[in-house]
Design a protein around this motif. Sequence first.
Motif, short mmCIF file in Angstrom:
data_model
loop_
_atom_site.label_atom_id
_atom_site.label_comp_id
_atom_site.label_asym_id
_atom_site.label_seq_id
_atom_site.Cartn_x
_atom_site.Cartn_y
_atom_site.Cartn_z
N THR A 49 0.81 -1.22 0.00
CA THR A 49 0.00 0.00 0.00
C THR A 49 0.84 1.27 0.00
OG1 THR A 49 -1.76 -1.16 1.19
CG2 THR A 49 -1.83 1.25 1.21
N TYR A 50 1.86 1.32 0.85
CA TYR A 50 2.60 2.57 1.05
C TYR A 50 3.93 2.63 0.30
CZ TYR A 50 -0.84 3.28 4.73
OH TYR A 50 -2.01 3.43 5.41
N LEU A 51 4.53 1.46 0.02
CA LEU A 51 5.80 1.45 -0.69
C LEU A 51 5.66 0.98 -2.13
CD1 LEU A 51 8.08 -0.11 2.11
CD2 LEU A 51 7.73 2.31 1.58
N HIS A 52 4.45 0.53 -2.46
CA HIS A 52 4.16 0.02 -3.81
C HIS A 52 5.12 -1.10 -4.21
CE1 HIS A 52 1.42 3.38 -4.17
NE2 HIS A 52 2.40 4.22 -3.88
N LEU A 53 5.45 -1.92 -3.21
CA LEU A 53 6.30 -3.08 -3.43
C LEU A 53 5.48 -4.34 -3.19
CD1 LEU A 53 9.55 -1.93 -1.57
CD2 LEU A 53 9.16 -1.95 -4.04
N SER A 54 5.64 -5.30 -4.05
CA SER A 54 4.89 -6.54 -3.94
C SER A 54 5.63 -7.53 -3.05
CB SER A 54 4.66 -7.15 -5.33
OG SER A 54 3.91 -8.34 -5.23
N GLY A 166 -5.76 -1.80 11.94
CA GLY A 166 -7.01 -1.05 11.84
C GLY A 166 -6.77 0.40 11.49
N PHE A 167 -5.78 1.00 12.12
CA PHE A 167 -5.45 2.39 11.78
C PHE A 167 -4.97 2.52 10.34
CE2 PHE A 167 -5.03 2.97 16.46
CZ PHE A 167 -5.85 4.08 16.59
N SER A 168 -4.30 1.49 9.84
CA SER A 168 -3.72 1.54 8.50
C SER A 168 -4.72 1.20 7.40
CB SER A 168 -2.53 0.57 8.41
OG SER A 168 -1.55 0.86 9.38
#
Length: 282
Positions: A49-54, A166-168
């Motif tokens: 989600t945040y680093l766009h790494l699979s 949950g926050f994320s």
Amino acid sequence: MSKEAKNIFLIILSALLSSLAVKGFVEPANLYPAGFLGVAVYLANLGNTYLHLSFSYNIIFLFLNIFSTFLVLKVAGKKLILYSILQYLLVSIFIAILPSFQLVKDVMLLSIFGGVLAGISCWLALQANASSGGTDFIAIFFSTKFQRSSWTEVMIFNSIILILAGFSFGFENSFYSIIYQFIVTFIINHLHTRYQLFSLHIITSKPKEVSELILQIANHGLTEIKAKGVFSGDQKTILFMICNQFEVENITLQVQTIDPNVFISEAKAYHVVGYYLQEKLS
């Protein structure tokens, strides 16, 4: 079936049930599974989600387990560690090859019955003198160190991870995952009895023979108290000891072979202060 073959069968069954819990309950409901597998899913989601790494959560799961394996080297024997490595390797393999499936669409039902399946999986591994690695290793380490079950503390750790998730990513799936984690912990706490302590009062007329037998089969110390039967007037000896619940039945049966007239009372011991020898996990 030999003990070794039985243990390996239980480990394979445990790994299969754990993988089925993931593929048939966790993935369809977008839950976070118990232990380091849940941590791995959370880290993989963060990366995607945040680093766009699979990131593959399966690979992260393996690395986390390898790290935790070193934690229990001093409190666990080689056999437990090897069995546990086999278990979490099989989980990774089964997760990679099994297809996802969905039995029902109700997320609550998936959370509850997925937790039951995962809890039974962990219990089977523990019955085979293994574990599912990860947070199970952490629970074993602290349970051995503090002489009591630490599965509830592990659940608290898992819940903290879920709250962060949950926050994320939103709290709905996190709250369902907490229900899943609670069910897993409930199953383990009620089925796994290694760290549940019992006190035994053994009234016998053959204290020497009974004491020697118990020291051989349980490796626990005893306290000897001289006593007298009020009704019979006979001289008796009370042997008092603390042992783990899984040892109670064997001790009771073995003592009766030495003294058929023995009187034994059992009571759960909630807390022990002082030195108590916990048998090292082999």
